[in-house]
Every structure is written in structure tokens, then in C-alpha cells.
Design a protein around this motif. Structure first.
Motif, PDB file in Angstrom:
ATOM      1  N   LYS A   1       0.898  -1.549   0.302  1.00  0.00           N
ATOM      2  CA  LYS A   1       0.227  -0.044  -0.090  1.00  0.00           C
ATOM      3  C   LYS A   1       0.838   0.861   0.189  1.00  0.00           C
ATOM      4  CE  LYS A   1      -0.587   0.013   5.219  1.00  0.00           C
ATOM      5  NZ  LYS A   1      -1.526   0.106   6.075  1.00  0.00           N
ATOM      6  N   PHE A   2       1.964   1.267   0.837  1.00  0.00           N
ATOM      7  CA  PHE A   2       3.196   2.495   0.782  1.00  0.00           C
ATOM      8  C   PHE A   2       3.344   2.754  -1.047  1.00  0.00           C
ATOM      9  CE2 PHE A   2       7.381   4.137   0.746  1.00  0.00           C
ATOM     10  CZ  PHE A   2       7.481   5.322   1.226  1.00  0.00           C
TER      11      PHE A   2
ATOM     12  N   MET B   1      -5.093  11.362   6.206  1.00  0.00           N
ATOM     13  CA  MET B   1      -5.601  10.457   5.179  1.00  0.00           C
ATOM     14  C   MET B   1      -5.208   8.886   5.807  1.00  0.00           C
ATOM     15  SD  MET B   1      -6.192  11.572   1.751  1.00  0.00           S
ATOM     16  CE  MET B   1      -4.578  12.120   1.341  1.00  0.00           C
ATOM     17  N   VAL B   2      -3.726   8.711   6.384  1.00  0.00           N
ATOM     18  CA  VAL B   2      -2.412   8.026   6.190  1.00  0.00           C
ATOM     19  C   VAL B   2      -3.502   7.284   8.189  1.00  0.00           C
ATOM     20  CG1 VAL B   2      -0.511   6.693   7.384  1.00  0.00           C
ATOM     21  CG2 VAL B   2      -0.962   8.441   5.239  1.00  0.00           C
ATOM     22  N   LEU B   3      -3.616   7.931   8.826  1.00  0.00           N
ATOM     23  CA  LEU B   3      -4.313   7.723   9.898  1.00  0.00           C
ATOM     24  C   LEU B   3      -5.446   7.702  10.497  1.00  0.00           C
ATOM     25  CD1 LEU B   3      -2.736   9.730  12.371  1.00  0.00           C
ATOM     26  CD2 LEU B   3      -1.837   8.028  12.295  1.00  0.00           C
ATOM     27  N   LYS B   4      -6.772   7.210   8.888  1.00  0.00           N
ATOM     28  CA  LYS B   4      -7.993   6.931   9.066  1.00  0.00           C
ATOM     29  C   LYS B   4      -8.302   6.231   7.909  1.00  0.00           C
ATOM     30  CE  LYS B   4      -9.501   9.680  12.455  1.00  0.00           C
ATOM     31  NZ  LYS B   4      -9.962   9.221  13.822  1.00  0.00           N
ATOM     32  N   GLU B   5      -6.955   5.732   7.898  1.00  0.00           N
ATOM     33  CA  GLU B   5      -7.278   4.563   6.334  1.00  0.00           C
ATOM     34  C   GLU B   5      -8.097   3.799   6.455  1.00  0.00           C
ATOM     35  OE1 GLU B   5      -3.344   1.697   5.142  1.00  0.00           O
ATOM     36  OE2 GLU B   5      -3.070   4.183   4.636  1.00  0.00           O
ATOM     37  N   LYS B   6      -8.137   3.312   7.220  1.00  0.00           N
ATOM     38  CA  LYS B   6      -9.427   1.295   7.307  1.00  0.00           C
ATOM     39  C   LYS B   6     -10.830   2.421   6.678  1.00  0.00           C
ATOM     40  CE  LYS B   6      -6.720  -1.452   9.387  1.00  0.00           C
ATOM     41  NZ  LYS B   6      -6.072  -2.835  10.875  1.00  0.00           N
ATOM     42  N   PRO B   7     -11.500   3.265   8.257  1.00  0.00           N
ATOM     43  CA  PRO B   7     -12.296   3.841   7.634  1.00  0.00           C
ATOM     44  C   PRO B   7     -12.655   4.484   6.504  1.00  0.00           C
ATOM     45  CG  PRO B   7     -11.604   5.709   9.353  1.00  0.00           C
ATOM     46  CD  PRO B   7     -10.186   3.716   8.952  1.00  0.00           C
TER      47      PRO B   7
ATOM     48  N   LYS C   1     -15.710   4.471   0.633  1.00  0.00           N
ATOM     49  CA  LYS C   1     -15.744   3.448  -1.227  1.00  0.00           C
ATOM     50  C   LYS C   1     -16.128   4.559  -1.742  1.00  0.00           C
ATOM     51  CE  LYS C   1     -15.295  -0.985  -1.184  1.00  0.00           C
ATOM     52  NZ  LYS C   1     -15.308  -2.364  -1.372  1.00  0.00           N
ATOM     53  N   SER C   2     -15.781   6.132  -1.660  1.00  0.00           N
ATOM     54  CA  SER C   2     -16.115   7.054  -1.511  1.00  0.00           C
ATOM     55  C   SER C   2     -16.621   6.892  -3.831  1.00  0.00           C
ATOM     56  CB  SER C   2     -15.669   8.685  -2.005  1.00  0.00           C
ATOM     57  OG  SER C   2     -16.396   9.710  -2.762  1.00  0.00           O
ATOM     58  N   GLU C   3     -17.735   8.239  -4.644  1.00  0.00           N
ATOM     59  CA  GLU C   3     -17.782   7.975  -5.713  1.00  0.00           C
ATOM     60  C   GLU C   3     -17.363   9.348  -6.465  1.00  0.00           C
ATOM     61  OE1 GLU C   3     -21.457   7.446  -6.266  1.00  0.00           O
ATOM     62  OE2 GLU C   3     -21.732   5.274  -6.267  1.00  0.00           O
ATOM     63  N   ASN C   4     -16.872   9.800  -5.509  1.00  0.00           N
ATOM     64  CA  ASN C   4     -16.050  10.961  -5.910  1.00  0.00           C
ATOM     65  C   ASN C   4     -14.172  11.448  -6.607  1.00  0.00           C
ATOM     66  OD1 ASN C   4     -14.283  13.536  -5.701  1.00  0.00           O
ATOM     67  ND2 ASN C   4     -15.969  14.736  -4.795  1.00  0.00           N
TER      68      ASN C   4
ATOM     69  N   PHE D   1      -6.301   9.912  -2.200  1.00  0.00           N
ATOM     70  CA  PHE D   1      -6.994   9.423  -0.970  1.00  0.00           C
ATOM     71  C   PHE D   1      -5.631   8.129  -1.466  1.00  0.00           C
ATOM     72  CE2 PHE D   1      -7.528   4.884   1.281  1.00  0.00           C
ATOM     73  CZ  PHE D   1      -7.743   4.993   1.999  1.00  0.00           C
ATOM     74  N   GLY D   2      -5.651   8.063  -3.517  1.00  0.00           N
ATOM     75  CA  GLY D   2      -4.741   6.946  -3.348  1.00  0.00           C
ATOM     76  C   GLY D   2      -3.281   7.276  -3.522  1.00  0.00           C
ATOM     77  N   GLY D   3      -3.354   8.355  -3.220  1.00  0.00           N
ATOM     78  CA  GLY D   3      -1.988   8.595  -3.423  1.00  0.00           C
ATOM     79  C   GLY D   3      -1.465   9.410  -1.482  1.00  0.00           C
ATOM     80  N   ARG D   4      -2.119   9.419  -0.721  1.00  0.00           N
ATOM     81  CA  ARG D   4      -2.023   9.378   0.246  1.00  0.00           C
ATOM     82  C   ARG D   4      -0.545   9.229   0.911  1.00  0.00           C
ATOM     83  NH1 ARG D   4      -3.850   5.176   0.305  1.00  0.00           N
ATOM     84  NH2 ARG D   4      -3.923   3.586   1.402  1.00  0.00           N
ATOM     85  N   TYR D   5      -0.019   8.469   0.886  1.00  0.00           N
ATOM     86  CA  TYR D   5       1.628   8.546   0.963  1.00  0.00           C
ATOM     87  C   TYR D   5       2.710   9.237   0.614  1.00  0.00           C
ATOM     88  CZ  TYR D   5       0.285   4.374   3.686  1.00  0.00           C
ATOM     89  OH  TYR D   5      -0.049   3.030   4.777  1.00  0.00           O
TER      90      TYR D   5
END
Length: 862
Positions: free
Chosen positions: A388-389, A442-448, A453-456, A463-467
Motif C-alpha cells: 500500500k505504500f 488520510m494515512v491514520l484514518k486509512e481503514k475507515p 468507498k467514495s464515488e468522488n 486518497f490513493g496518493g496519501r503516502y
């Protein structure tokens, strides 16, 4: 070397599966996700494959599930998502699933049909109730002597129309406004309901078709009514039309039918109307009870389905994926064994064997599967194992082009170089802190956040590039510390090293608002440089831009040339791995020599200038002062043109070190030699090797003919024969080799110049970001600091909000996106062009996880 730095080693395997065990084995491989199957039936139509009926059954089950899901969402019932990943059901379980879905669909459709019929009856009764109520009001007003036009619209009849129509027949339409009885003039009438927006057109059509021989009254229904077909709320109006004669009656009914107006019986006698209204109210109450029971039953069915629909979708999609994969296989002649070909990572062969063994045990088969490695000349797919990183950085690289098989992977180095180059352009502690905080959240709240699964689409990109965002923010804070820049202000942590000595306030007043600190005097400078980064006094200096221009421009060139050198060195590892000795001697060596002897030499001159020339130099050492310090750019240009660099007589020389001019001529000569070296060495070597190969083949044919006693026969040299493969260049003609090498040489030589200049974007964007931040501070936030008292507090509160919005929207988002795109270009073009071809194709394994994610994304897009 691991698959992170170079793609994993792949092998082509042949797989033999017993027909009874094939389903379970493919299911286990789908859970593992490490096998890419090849289609062994490319010429067979999709409708003619062996398992097409099973795929159709899965499509039908998926259609039923989508129908259930649509109805569940319509009622707003939450669908339970436990996060479980159920295994693919066995083929015999498909029958139970089909029966369950069939039962649910039929029951739900029956309930919906009954509910729609009940709603239609309820609508009709409601409209009839409104007609009886509105027409009763009309007749009551008439009996009471009230003017009927005061409560209901009198349509289509005006005084001039009445005058014109009074001569058309025995019916006298010139009735007075008072004491008018429509039943006396028009003994026949019809009543109904029509959509409110159709009333104007309906009135005009009645007037024109009936030539004014009708009398229309209409009244709006205040509450909206529900359309039983679409469940939409619609607004309607009640109308009553008076006319005379059967001919007009037929015409009026046709017009009502054309406008989709619903006609209802309306008794003439008041007692009959009241009796009918009471009956309608009773039926409406009964219908309300039945409708409530129907909706409760529908809700119970949907709640029960909502608990399992997520797992049902997973099961059906897994079954469908398995049968799609089985359609890629071939049947042997005995029709008892399935044959497949697949790409697999060599290091995971043992895990694949274990998965096949588990599948065989689940199916109860006694014949174990057979997995054989195959030799092939086909290029294997490229597989880089990520987590994921690293997946976000690998996506950046693959967006340019998938690496060729076993080619060096730039992704692990990009993890450091990408956020660093971004931070050089985005250096600000404050802005970097905002970006790092957002990325850390975003990294700390990664799982929730992932579970929502936002549609935005924009949010999914962030979110995909949070790291990446987290690292870019942290690196920006570091470079902001070096630049000593926080929202266009500085941090005075260690105390400034500049001092203004022997000057009073009166002296400063006489001097003026500006005072230039002279670095040549010891009373202005304490002698110890600021420990980290720039001295905070530079944020207050009027010549700040002049100083930072030189500093950031040189830093950009140094970083750029080191980055390009690293890319050329990466090509050496590619040549060594593929044992391409020709590439090392004909490409790598001249390339590294050309880049080092010209451009890296310019970097060395920068460091020599920094170390040798100072501002606070005594008069006896004048030649080491700033006035005698030669320009690195002018020196480099004169080196290329083989000209002497001009200098003042007091400086004695323009050289930074003894023998500089002779060393530069030597370096220039070596760099110029590298150009024909890159251009001709490789094509000449290929041409020579082909001649030797052709000679070797002819010599072997002669020896063979001599040994067979055919030496007296003439020997023909088969020049059309393909030479032995050597370095993969036997497929190209010599002309193509020369042209390709010429293009490559020109691209590298000119690219070395243009790429070096391209890294100046680091300098330009850094200065632009700092100046824009300063402008925003001076023109917005500073205005709130000029007002005193409580008014100043309120003004500062409002202006700070405006400044914060502009800072986030312009400096963080827009400037951040700009710096991101420039950094991406520096990696794709300036760095990767030195060693990365990107001509491969990605490894696409049969994986349930990937299939389910793709199905979810496709559903969200729809």
C-alpha cells in the motif's frame, strides 16, 4: 535483486487439471492471485466455448441481484457489509443460489405489482374524492347565488366571444355575469382530473374544437399525488365541463383522452354525490390498511435480502470469474483433462503448487494436477510486487510506460527523489505542514476512509496518493527550513548573524528607509554563519530576490546534473544484468564521459567558486574577492566555444585554478570524441559480428561438403540465411541500426543540454511560490494588522479567514498541483529517459481481489 528494484522473474508453465478438480483448483488460484492465464482458444467464439451456459447462469443471477439491490436502495435500507470474503461456492451450490434469487425476485415483483395496483386504485379514489369535493363547492356556490367566477376559473369565454357565438344556434351564450345557471344552458357535463401544467393547452383546445360552446371550470388540488408507476409526486387539477348535445360530448371526451385526463362519474343530485363521497372515504381507509400491510411485507423481504446481498454478489462474481477462466483452457483428446498455459512468478511456484493441492483435496479428486515449466521466446509480463505504500509510486512510473521485463524499476528511487524535487519547488514550512497534516490524516484514518468507498473521483485520487502527499509535505517542511520560509516570513531560531553596529536611530533616519548590509565589513557580520539554512535577515532585505536567484539557480543545476548522472548509472545495471557488453562500451561509457566532462565539470566549478571567493576579503587578497570571481555560466560557454574568459587587469587571471584552460580543452576534446563514439561504435560492431557469423556459416558448409565427398561440386553461399542471434539486432537491417543509433545519439547530446536547462524549473517555481506567498501576505493579511481596537480584532478575524482560503486554494492546491506536474515531468523525461525503455506489458493475474474491486468501481461509475 528483489522484485522492488527489478521486476520479478517470470516463467511460462503448462497446467494439466482433471475436469472434476479444475473448478476448485482455479478457485484456489483466484484467491492466491499469482497466475496469469493465456487464452488457448483465441479463434473460438465466446458463445461456442465449453462453459458458456454456466457463464449465462451467472449473468442471470447477477441481474437478479442488481434488481434486488436497486429495490433495497430505493427504500433506503442499509446493506450490511461485514468485510467478509466468502469462498467461491461449489458448482452444486449454484442451484441453491439460483433458487433463492428466483424466489426473492418473484416475490418482490409480485409485491411490487400488487402495491402498484393498490396505489393506482388509491390514486383513482383520491382523485374522485377531490372531484366530488370541488364540484360540491361549485354547486353550493351556485345555489347560494354567489358569482361562480369568484372561486373557480371561467375559461375560454369572453364578452366578444359570446357576442360572436350568439348567432350560431338556439343556445343563447350572451348570459349575464350574475344569476347564470350553467345547467340551464348546458344540461350535460363531464368531470375529471388533469395534470396542472396541461391546463392552458387543454383550455385552448376545448375552445377551438368546440367553438366556444362549452363552459369549463377548474380548481387546483393543493396536495401532490403519487404516480403509481414512477412514484413521483405530481400536481393535478380538477375540472368540470358543461356542454350540450351528444356531438359535443364525443368531441369533449376525445380531447380529454388526448390530454390524458381521467374522467370520473359525478352524480347530478347532491344526495347522490354525498353518498358516493362517503363510500369513497370508506374504500380509501380500507386501501390505506392494505397498502400499509403490503409495504411492511416488502420491507421485511428487502431487509432480509440486504443482510446477505454483499456476500451474494461476491459469490456470484467469483463463480463467473472461474468459468470465464475455464473457457480459456483446452480439452485433451480424452475429454477428461483440461490444459492451461499461464505466466507465474518463479519465486511463487511453491505457493502455486500448494494452492493446486488444496483445490484437488477440496474437489475429492485422486489425480494431482501437473505444473510444468515451458521454454518460450515470448517476452514475459512485468510484475513488480508492491504494497500500500509503494503502489502509489509504482503507479506514477507505470503511467509513463510499463517497464520491460527485468528492466530496472525507477519506483523505489522515486520514493525519495519525487517528494524531494517537489519540495525544492514548494519549500515552505507552513504550506508543507498543511499538506503533511492532510496526508497524515488520510494515512491514520486509512481503514475507515477506504471502507466508505467514495464515488468522488478527485477524492479517490487524493486518497490513493496519501503516502505521496505525506512525504511531499514533510520534505517541503525540510526545504522550507533550509529556505527559512514560513508563509513568506522567517524563523529566527538561532539569532541572525548580521549586526548593524555603530548606528543609532537618528543615523538610520538620515540614511533613509533602506540600509544595505555590507558583507565586507566585520561590524555587520558576526563571522559565524547561520547554523541551518538562510539567515532570517534575508526575508527583510530588499535584495533578497537577487541573492536567492543565484543560490536557487545553482542548486537547481547541481541537483539536476546529479539526478541525470544517476539515471545514466542505472543504465549500467541494465547492461550488466542483460550481459550487454556492447551497450556498456558503445553507450554507457561515452554517455557518462560526455555528461561528466562537460556538465558535471560545471558543477565542480560552482563548488570551487563557493570555496575560493569571499566577500569579506582584505585588500591584499583582492583577486579572491567577489569582483574577481568569474561567472560559471560565462566560463562554461567560453569553454564550449574555445574562447578565453575576459577579466579585469587587477584580477590577473580568469582561471579558478592553475591549468584550467588546458584541462577544459582536454575535457572538451574528450566530450566531442564521445559523439562519434556513440554514433558509430555499436552499428560497426553489429556489422562486423554479422560478417563473422556469415563467414562462419559458409565455412561450416564447406567442411560439411568436403566430408561428404562433394568437394568437387560448387558451393553456393546462401546469403539470405538469417544469422545467429546476437544481441537481438538480427531483426533489423544495418540501415535501421544506423538510423536508430543516430537518433539516439542526437537525442542524448541535445537532451543533455535541454534537460539541464529543464531543471531550472526548480529555481523558477521556487521563486514564484515564495513571491506569491509574500504578495498574499502583504496584500491580504497585513491589512488586518493595521486597524487598532476591537474593530481591528473583527477585521483581522475576517481577513484571516480570507487569507486562509486563498492560501489553501491557491498556494497549496494550485501551486502544489503545478509543482507535482513539473516533478512528474522531470522524472518521466529527464531521469527515466537515461535508462528506462518502458516497452513491457503488465502482469495481470487471475485474482478475485482485483476482479471484485474492478466490479465495484464499474458500478460506482455507472
Amino acid at each position: 535483486m528483489g522484485s522492488l528494484f527489478r521486476s520479478a522473474e517470470m516463467t511460462l508453465c503448462q497446467l494439466f487439471l482433471q475436469s472434476e478438480a479444475a473448478y476448485a483448483c482455479v478457485s484456489e488460484l483466484g484467491e492466491l492471485g499469482l497466475v496469469q492465464f493465456r487464452d488457448l482458444n483465441p479463434d473460438v467464439n465466446a458463445f461456442q466455448r465449453k462453459f458458456v451456459n454456466e457463464v449465462r447462469r451467472c449473468d442471470e443471477m447477477e441481474r437478479k441481484l442488481r434488481y434486488l439491490e436497486k429495490e433495497i436502495k430505493k427504500d433506503g435500507i442499509p446493506m450490511l457489509d461485514t468485510g467478509e470474503n466468502p469462498e467461491a461456492p461449489q458448482p452444486r451450490e449454484m442451484i441453491d443460489l439460483e433458487a433463492t434469487f428466483e424466489k426473492l425476485e418473484n416475490e418482490l415483483r409480485e409485491v411490487n405489482q400488487n402495491a402498484e395496483a393498490l396505489k393506482r386504485n388509491f390514486l383513482e379514489l383520491t382523485e374522485l374524492k377531490q372531484i366530488l369535493r370541488k364540484t360540491q363547492v361549485f354547486f353550493d356556490e351556485h345555489e347560494g347565488g354567489a358569482n361562480p367566477t369568484e372561486s373557480m376559473t371561467r375559461a375560454l369565454i369572453s364578452d366578444d366571444c359570446i357576442a360572436r357565438q350568439s348567432t350560431l344556434g338556439p343556445v343563447q351564450l350572451g348570459f349575464p355575469e350574475k344569476d347564470f345557471d350553467p345547467e340551464e344552458y348546458f344540461p350535460c357535463f363531464v368531470a375529471g382530473v388533469i395534470l396542472r401544467e396541461r391546463i392552458p393547452a387543454f383550455e385552448r383546445m376545448l375552445w377551438r374544437a368546440c367553438r366556444g360552446n362549452v363552459f369549463l371550470r377548474q380548481a387546483e388540488i393543493e396536495t401532490p399525488l403519487e404516480d403509481p408507476s414512477t412514484s413521483d409526486q405530481v400536481y393535478k387539477s380538477v375540472f368540470i365541463i358543461f356542454f350540450q348535445g351528444d356531438q359535443l360530448k364525443t368531441r369533449v371526451k376525445k380531447i380529454c383522452e388526448g390530454f390524458r385526463a381521467t374522467l370520473y362519474p359525478c352524480p347530478e343530485a347532491p344526495a347522490d354525490r354525498r353518498e358516493m363521497a362517503m363510500g369513497v372515504m370508506t374504500r380509501i381507509e380500507d386501501l390505506n390498511t392494505v397498502l400499509g400491510q403490503t409495504q411492511d411485507h416488502r420491507h421485511r423481504v428487502l431487509v432480509a435480502a440486504a443482510k446477505n446481498i454483499k456476500n451474494w454478489f461476491v459469490k456470484v462474481r467469483k463463480i463467473k470469474a472461474i468459468y470465464h477462466t475455464l473457457n480459456l483452457f483446452n480439452l485433451d483428446v480424452t475429454q477428461k483433462c483440461l490444459i492451461a498455459e499461464c505466466w507465474v512468478p518463479v519465486l511463487d511456484l511453491e505457493n502455486i503448487q500448494l494452492a493446486l493441492r488444496r483445490g484437488t483435496e477440496r474437489s475429492g479428486s485422486s489425480v494431482p494436477p501437473i505444473l510444468n515449466r515451458m521454454d518460450t521466446l515470448e517476452d514475459p509480463p512485468t510484475y513488480n510486487n508492491t504494497n500500500k505504500f509503494t503502489s502509489a509510486f509504482q503507479t506514477l512510473i507505470d503511467s509513463y510506460g510499463v517497464a520491460s521485463y527485468r528492466e530496472m524499476n525507477p519506483a523505489p528511487y522515486t520514493i525519495i527523489t519525487f517528494p524531494f524535487l517537489f519540495a525544492v519547488m514548494f519549500g515552505d514550512i507552513g504550506h508543507g505542514l498543511i499538506m503533511a497534516t492532510f496526508g497524515a490524516w488520510m494515512v491514520l484514518k486509512e481503514k475507515p476512509l477506504a471502507a466508505k468507498k467514495s464515488e468522488n473521483e478527485i477524492w479517490n485520487i487524493f486518497f490513493g496518493g496519501r503516502y505521496i502527499i505525506l512525504l511531499m509535505g514533510m520534505f517541503s517542511m525540510y526545504t522550507g527550513l533550509i529556505y527559512n520560509d514560513v508563509f513568506s516570513k522567517s524563523l529566527n531560531i538561532f539569532g541572525s548573524s548580521w549586526r548593524v553596529a555603530n548606528l543609532t536611530k537618528e543615523d538610520l533616519k538620515t540614511i533613509g528607509s533602506d540600509y544595505t548590509l555590507n558583507p565586507m565589513t566585520t561590524h555587520d557580520y558576526s563571522g559565524n554563519p547561520y547554523p541551518i539554512g538562510l539567515d532570517p535577515v534575508w526575508q527583510l532585505a530588499e535584495n533578497k530576490i537577487i541573492f536567492q536567484n543565484s543560490f536557487k539557480m545553482k542548486i537547481s543545476i547541481i541537483i539536476g546534473i546529479i539526478h541525470m548522472l544517476f539515471g545514466v548509472i542505472m543504465s549500467l545495471f541494465n547492461h550488466l544484468y542483460f550481459k550487454n557488453m556492447v551497450g556498456i562500451f558503445a553507450e554507457f561509457i561515452p554517455q557518462i564521459v560526455f555528461l561528466v566532462f562537460l556538465f558535471f565539470y560545471m558543477v565542480i566549478l560552482m563548488f570551487i567558486k563557493w570555496l575560493k571567493y569571499f566577500a569579506n576579503i582584505e585588500k591584499k587578497d583582492f583577486i579572491y574577492g567577489t569582483r574577481c570571481a568569474p561567472s560559471v555560466l560565462i566560463t562554461f560557454i567560453n569553454m564550449i566555444l574555445n574562447n578565453k574568459t575576459p577579466f579585469e587587469k587587477e584580477c590577473l587571471t580568469s582561471d579558478m585554478f592553475p591549468g584550467q584552460i588546458y584541462l577544459q580543452r582536454f575535457l572538451l576534446a574528450c566530450a566531442f570524441i564521445c559523439i562519434p563514439w556513440m554514433l558509430l561504435a555499436k552499428p560497426l560492431y553489429i556489422m562486423r559480428s554479422r560478417k563473422n557469423t556469415s563467414y562462419s556459416v559458409s565455412h561450416q558448409q564447406m567442411q560439411s561438403a568436403t566430408e561428404n565427398g562433394d568437394a568437387e561440386q560448387p558451393i553456393h553461399n546462401n546469403t539470405s540465411q538469417a544469422p545467429v542471434a546476437h544481441g537481438g539486432h538480427e531483426e533489423q537491417s544495418l540501415d535501421e541500426v544506423f538510423i536508430h543509433q543516430g537518433i539516439h545519439t542526437i537525442e542524448y547530446v541535445l537532451g543533455s543540454v535541454s534537460h539541464t536547462a529543464s531543471y531550472l524549473r526548480l529555481w523558477a517555481l521556487s521563486l514564484a511560490h515564495a513571491q506569491l506567498s509574500e504578495v498574499l501576505w502583504n496584500m491580504v493579511l497585513s491589512k488586518g494588522l493595521t486597524v487598532d481596537g476591537w474593530v481591528g480584532g473583527v477585521a483581522l478575524y475576517v481577513i484571516f479567514g480570507l487569507w486562509g482560503i486563498l492560501t489553501v486554494s491557491i498556494l497549496v492546491l494550485m501551486e502544489g498541483l503545478s509543482a507535482f506536474l513539473h516533478t512528474l515531468r522531470l522524472h518521466w523525461v529527464e531521469f527515466q529517459s537515461k535508462f528506462y525503455s518502458g516497452n513491457g506489458y503488465s502482469f495481470q493475474p487471475f485474482s478475485f481481489e482485483i476482479i471484485l474491486d474492478s466490479a465495484t468501481q464499474a458500478k460506482e461509475e455507472v
